[in-house]
Design a protein around this motif. Structure first.
Motif, PDB file in Angstrom:
ATOM      1  N   GLU A 165       1.148  -5.183  -5.427  1.00 19.75           N
ATOM      2  CA  GLU A 165       0.613  -4.349  -6.509  1.00 19.75           C
ATOM      3  C   GLU A 165       1.727  -3.523  -7.157  1.00 19.75           C
ATOM      4  O   GLU A 165       1.805  -3.426  -8.387  1.00 19.75           O
ATOM      5  CB  GLU A 165      -0.465  -3.425  -5.974  1.00 19.75           C
ATOM      6  CG  GLU A 165      -1.776  -4.109  -5.629  1.00 19.75           C
ATOM      7  CD  GLU A 165      -2.810  -3.116  -5.123  1.00 19.75           C
ATOM      8  OE1 GLU A 165      -2.491  -1.907  -5.066  1.00 19.75           O
ATOM      9  OE2 GLU A 165      -3.928  -3.533  -4.782  1.00 19.75           O
TER      10      GLU A 165
ATOM     11  N   SER B  64      -0.678  -8.325 -12.555  1.00 21.53           N
ATOM     12  CA  SER B  64      -1.523  -8.324 -11.361  1.00 21.53           C
ATOM     13  C   SER B  64      -2.836  -9.076 -11.558  1.00 21.53           C
ATOM     14  O   SER B  64      -3.609  -9.198 -10.602  1.00 21.53           O
ATOM     15  CB  SER B  64      -1.830  -6.876 -10.945  1.00 21.53           C
ATOM     16  OG  SER B  64      -2.484  -6.191 -11.991  1.00 21.53           O
TER      17      SER B  64
ATOM     18  N   ALA C 245      -2.568 -12.769  -9.223  1.00 15.68           N
ATOM     19  CA  ALA C 245      -1.636 -12.393  -8.159  1.00 15.68           C
ATOM     20  C   ALA C 245      -0.968 -13.607  -7.537  1.00 15.68           C
ATOM     21  O   ALA C 245       0.212 -13.563  -7.170  1.00 15.68           O
ATOM     22  CB  ALA C 245      -2.365 -11.590  -7.085  1.00 15.68           C
TER      23      ALA C 245
ATOM     24  N   ALA D  70       4.024  -5.776  -9.208  1.00 19.58           N
ATOM     25  CA  ALA D  70       3.412  -6.119 -10.496  1.00 19.58           C
ATOM     26  C   ALA D  70       3.498  -4.940 -11.467  1.00 19.58           C
ATOM     27  O   ALA D  70       3.754  -5.128 -12.667  1.00 19.58           O
ATOM     28  CB  ALA D  70       1.952  -6.533 -10.288  1.00 19.58           C
ATOM     29  N   TYR D  71       3.315  -3.741 -10.945  1.00 20.61           N
ATOM     30  CA  TYR D  71       3.444  -2.547 -11.785  1.00 20.61           C
ATOM     31  C   TYR D  71       4.886  -2.392 -12.273  1.00 20.61           C
ATOM     32  O   TYR D  71       5.131  -2.096 -13.452  1.00 20.61           O
ATOM     33  CB  TYR D  71       3.015  -1.316 -10.997  1.00 20.61           C
ATOM     34  CG  TYR D  71       3.474  -0.015 -11.604  1.00 20.61           C
ATOM     35  CD1 TYR D  71       2.810   0.541 -12.684  1.00 20.61           C
ATOM     36  CD2 TYR D  71       4.588   0.651 -11.086  1.00 20.61           C
ATOM     37  CE1 TYR D  71       3.241   1.732 -13.245  1.00 20.61           C
ATOM     38  CE2 TYR D  71       5.020   1.837 -11.640  1.00 20.61           C
ATOM     39  CZ  TYR D  71       4.349   2.374 -12.719  1.00 20.61           C
ATOM     40  OH  TYR D  71       4.787   3.550 -13.266  1.00 20.61           O
TER      41      TYR D  71
ATOM     42  N   ARG E 184      -5.167   3.490  -8.989  1.00 17.45           N
ATOM     43  CA  ARG E 184      -5.624   2.267  -8.317  1.00 17.45           C
ATOM     44  C   ARG E 184      -6.693   2.611  -7.276  1.00 17.45           C
ATOM     45  O   ARG E 184      -7.695   1.903  -7.140  1.00 17.45           O
ATOM     46  CB  ARG E 184      -4.446   1.559  -7.651  1.00 17.45           C
ATOM     47  CG  ARG E 184      -3.483   0.879  -8.593  1.00 17.45           C
ATOM     48  CD  ARG E 184      -4.063  -0.362  -9.226  1.00 17.45           C
ATOM     49  NE  ARG E 184      -4.405  -1.377  -8.240  1.00 17.45           N
ATOM     50  CZ  ARG E 184      -4.842  -2.609  -8.555  1.00 17.45           C
ATOM     51  NH1 ARG E 184      -4.993  -2.952  -9.824  1.00 17.45           N
ATOM     52  NH2 ARG E 184      -5.145  -3.482  -7.621  1.00 17.45           N
TER      53      ARG E 184
END
Length: 339
Positions: free
Chosen positions: A184, A159, A162, A187-188, A70
Motif C-alpha cells: 500500500e 493500488s 495490486a 503504491a502511494y 486508509r
C-alpha cells in the motif's frame, strides 16, 4: 492529466515517467530489504519504509496522513456503526492498525519527540494545496462531460490492481518480499513520484516559457537546450552557412522566363505547389499544413520529455559543500522524489 498535464499527454513523456518511477521504486525496495535484514525480519514491512523516510519530515507527515485515511476508509467500507466506534476506541488494533503501527514504530526510534509530534501537527501541506488549486483552475473551463472524465482520472492509482503492481515491481523474484501494508505504501509512493515529477516539470515548463519584458528570458539552462535539441530531427541543418549541410539547389527557370510565365498564368492557378499545378492539390496541401500546425500546437501544451529530464537534473543538482549529506537516498546518481 489529473495532476496538471495536458488532456492528451505525450506518449514519450509517459514512457519516461514510468521508467523513472519504476527505477526509483526498485531502488527503494532494495534499500528496504537491507533494512529488513538488519532487524532480522523475513518480510519488508511498513516499518522499513518509515525508517527510510524518517529524515524527510514533510513527506513522512504526508504518508502518515495517508495511512490515517486508509484506516478511516476501512472503517467506512466495513460499515462500522457509531456504537462500535466508541467501543473500538480503546482497542485500535483492528480499526486503526496502520496508524497504530506507525505510531509504535516511530515511538521506538524517536529520541527528540519530533516524529511523534507529527501525529498532532495540523500544518497545511503547501504541495497538496498547490495541487488542489491547480486542479481547480483546470476545471474552470470544463463542461459536465469533461469534468466527469477529469474526476474519473483523479481516482486512478497504483493500488487498484495490486497484483499487476506487484508483478510490475517483480516482487516474486525477491528473497524478502513486501507484505500487504508495505505494498500500500509503495503504491502511494509511486503515485507521489508521478505527482512530484509533474510538479517539477510544470515549473520547468513555466521557467522556459518566454515572457514579454523579462530581462532574464535569454538565460536558459544549457542542459535543457541540449535535451531539447536532441529530440529534434537530425535532418534539420545545424549551420546555414556550412556547405556540407546545405542541400543542392533546386533548378529554377531564368527570372525573365518566370516573369513571362507569371504574366500569362491566371491568378486562380497559382498555389503552393508551383506554377501550373491544380488548385485542388494546393488546397489539400494547405489543409495538411494547417492540420499539422494544430497538432504541433496541441503538443506544445503537453509536458515534453525534455521538461522531465531537466526537472530531474535540477532536483538532483548538488549545490554547496554539504549537499551530498542532504539526502539519505542518493544512489546511482538519482535522488528519490517521493521520500
Amino acid at each position: 492529466f489529473s495532476l496538471g498535464d495536458a488532456r492528451r499527454p505525450l506518449h514519450e513523456t509517459a514512457i519516461l515517467v514510468e521508467d523513472i518511477v519504476h527505477t526509483q521504486l526498485i531502488n527503494l525496495l532494495q534499500q528496504a530489504a537491507e533494512v529488513s535484514q538488519m532487524r532480522g525480519s523475513r518480510v519488508i514491512s511498513a516499518e522499513d519504509l518509515l525508517f527510510l523516510m524518517r529524515k524527510d519530515k514533510k513527506k513522512l507527515r504526508r504518508l502518515l496522513k495517508y495511512m490515517f485515511f486508509r484506516d478511516y476508509k476501512s472503517k467506512i467500507v466495513k460499515g462500522i456503526e457509531e456504537d462500535d466506534l466508541l467501543e473500538d476506541k480503546f482497542n485500535s488494533n483492528n480499526t486503526n492498525k496502520r496508524q497504530k503501527l506507525a505510531q509504535d514504530f516511530l515511538n521506538s526510534i524517536d529520541q527528540t519527540g519530533e516524529l511523534l509530534a507529527m501525529f498532532e501537527d495540523d500544518e497545511i501541506d503547501d504541495v497538496k494545496q498547490e495541487r488542489m488549486e491547480r486542479a481547480e483552475r483546470q476545471t474552470r473551463t470544463m463542461d459536465s462531460v469533461q469534468y466527469a472524465e477529469f474526476c474519473e482520472s483523479r481516482q486512478l492509482s497504483f493500488s487498484k490492481k495490486a497484483s499487476k503492481f506487484r508483478d510490475w515491481l517483480d516482487c516474486s523474484s525477491m528473497e524478502i518480499k513486501p507484505n500487504a501494508v508495505a505494498m500500500e505504501i509503495l503504491a502511494y509512493l509511486a503515485y507521489e513520484t508521478v505527482a512530484q515529477l509533474v510538479d517539477l516539470a510544470l515549473l520547468v515548463k513555466q521557467d522556459m516559457t518566454p515572457k514579454a519584458g523579462d530581462p532574464f528570458s535569454h538565460a536558459i539552462s544549457a542542459t535543457f537546450i541540449q535535451y531539447h535539441n536532441s529530440t529534434e530531427s537530425t535532418s534539420v541543418k545545424t549551420s546555414l552557412d556550412s556547405p556540407e549541410n546545405t542541400p543542392p539547389p533546386t533548378p529554377t527557370p531564368p527570372a525573365s522566363a518566370g516573369q513571362q510565365h507569371l504574366g500569362k498564368t491566371p491568378s486562380g492557378a497559382l498555389g503552393n505547389g508551383g506554377i501550373g499545378q491544380d488548385s485542388t492539390k494546393s488546397k489539400q496541401r494547405k489543409r495538411k499544413k494547417s492540420t499539422a500546425a494544430c497538432g504541433m500546437e496541441a503538443q506544445s501544451d503537453a509536458i515534453q520529455p525534455s521538461h522531465i529530464r531537466e526537472a530531474i537534473r535540477r532536483y538532483g543538482h548538488k549545490i554547496g559543500p554539504l549537499s551530498p549529506f542532504t539526502s539519505a537516498y542518493r544512489r546511482n546518481g538519482m535522488t528519490f522524489l517521493a521520500c
